[in-house]
Design a protein around this motif. Structure first.
Motif: not given
Length: 141
Positions: A125-131, A133-140
């Protein structure tokens, strides 16, 4: 006989690739930790992707019962548990994308987002603010 083997192989392959879906219950984690933060339900409705928090872990009771006081829309002062914070991403190939689709309930800000499966049990799951970004990883779950 070979025809039947090939047909069976294609059917099994088709079922396996179909089973890889972003939908389900996912565990999120506290920043820089292996402690579970929350369970999130990711689902598709009317062809768009949504997610809501269904349970918090490993945090004070006040945080578990928090409300989104900084939200500026219909979610203002609503409980964070049960809140839709990923709202209306559209599928583009293997990814789901959208503008202003990820809400941070702590500050009420909405971010552009992209979601994709790293593998069957890991969601990015990656969120952007302009250029930026931060990516979080989730486990099922």
């Amino acid at each position: 006989m070979m025809k039947y083997f090939l047909l069976l192989s294609f059917m099994i392959f088709g079922l396996n690739s179909f089973s890889q879906s972003v939908e389900g219950i996912w565990e999120t984690y506290h920043e820089g930790s292996d402690k579970i933060k929350s369970d999130v339900k990711v689902y598709i409705q009317d062809g768009k992707l949504y997610a809501k928090i269904i349970k918090f872990y490993n945090m004070p009771e006040a945080e578990k019962n928090a409300k989104c006081t900084a939200c500026k829309d219909y979610r203002k002062n609503k409980p964070v548990v049960g809140m839709i914070f990923m709202d209306g991403l559209v599928q583009s190939g293997e990814e789901w994308k959208g503008d202003a689709v990820l809400l941070d309930p702590k500050n009420g800000k909405e971010y552009d987002g992209v979601v994709w499966l790293e593998n069957e049990n890991k969601l990015a799951v990656r969120g952007y603010l302009g250029w930026l970004y931060e990516t979080k990883y989730w486990k099922r779950k």
